[in-house]
Scaffold this motif. Structure first.
Motif, PDB file in Angstrom:
ATOM      1  N   UNK A 134      51.229  10.019 -40.616  1.00 41.49           N
ATOM      2  CA  UNK A 134      51.870   8.764 -41.002  1.00 41.49           C
ATOM      3  C   UNK A 134      52.375   8.832 -42.434  1.00 41.49           C
ATOM      4  N   UNK A 135      51.597   9.416 -43.332  1.00 39.22           N
ATOM      5  CA  UNK A 135      52.017   9.546 -44.729  1.00 39.22           C
ATOM      6  C   UNK A 135      53.265  10.412 -44.835  1.00 39.22           C
ATOM      7  N   UNK A 136      53.304  11.521 -44.092  1.00 34.55           N
ATOM      8  CA  UNK A 136      54.473  12.392 -44.118  1.00 34.55           C
ATOM      9  C   UNK A 136      55.698  11.699 -43.532  1.00 34.55           C
ATOM     10  N   UNK A 137      55.508  10.931 -42.483  1.00 40.12           N
ATOM     11  CA  UNK A 137      56.629  10.206 -41.882  1.00 40.12           C
ATOM     12  C   UNK A 137      57.190   9.168 -42.848  1.00 40.12           C
ATOM     13  N   UNK A 138      56.317   8.447 -43.544  1.00 41.42           N
ATOM     14  CA  UNK A 138      56.782   7.463 -44.518  1.00 41.42           C
ATOM     15  C   UNK A 138      57.488   8.135 -45.685  1.00 41.42           C
ATOM     16  N   UNK A 139      56.983   9.285 -46.121  1.00 44.58           N
ATOM     17  CA  UNK A 139      57.629  10.011 -47.219  1.00 44.58           C
ATOM     18  C   UNK A 139      59.013  10.490 -46.789  1.00 44.58           C
ATOM     19  N   UNK A 140      59.142  10.981 -45.555  1.00 45.20           N
ATOM     20  CA  UNK A 140      60.445  11.439 -45.073  1.00 45.20           C
ATOM     21  C   UNK A 140      61.419  10.271 -44.977  1.00 45.20           C
TER      22      UNK A 140
END
Length: 72
Positions: free
Chosen positions: A30-36
């Motif tokens: 989820x953190x990586x998706x939000x960063x992307x």
């Protein structure tokens, strides 16, 4: 091992560890998706700003404060 007055066996401990690992993996994903998503929105805004600057440079007589887009 006792948890809330109940003795936990190897199966229960394994299930708790697995669920904790799944939670950690989900959080990282989820953190990586939000960063992307944040990166893409910034890139798109910068691209639009560059394009607007190019259009303004090509047409200097057109005022830059005119509304753009289908809704004004």
């Amino acid at each position: 091992m006792n948890l809330f007055g109940r003795t936990l066996g190897f199966e229960e401990i394994g299930a708790l560890v697995f669920m904790l690992m799944a939670l950690v993996l989900w959080t990282i994903s989820m953190r990586n998706e939000l960063a992307w998503t944040r990166w893409f929105r910034n890139w798109e805004a910068e691209r639009k700003a560059r394009r607007d600057a190019e259009l303004a440079a090509e047409n200097p007589d057109k005022p830059s404060d005119t509304p753009r887009g289908p809704w004004g």
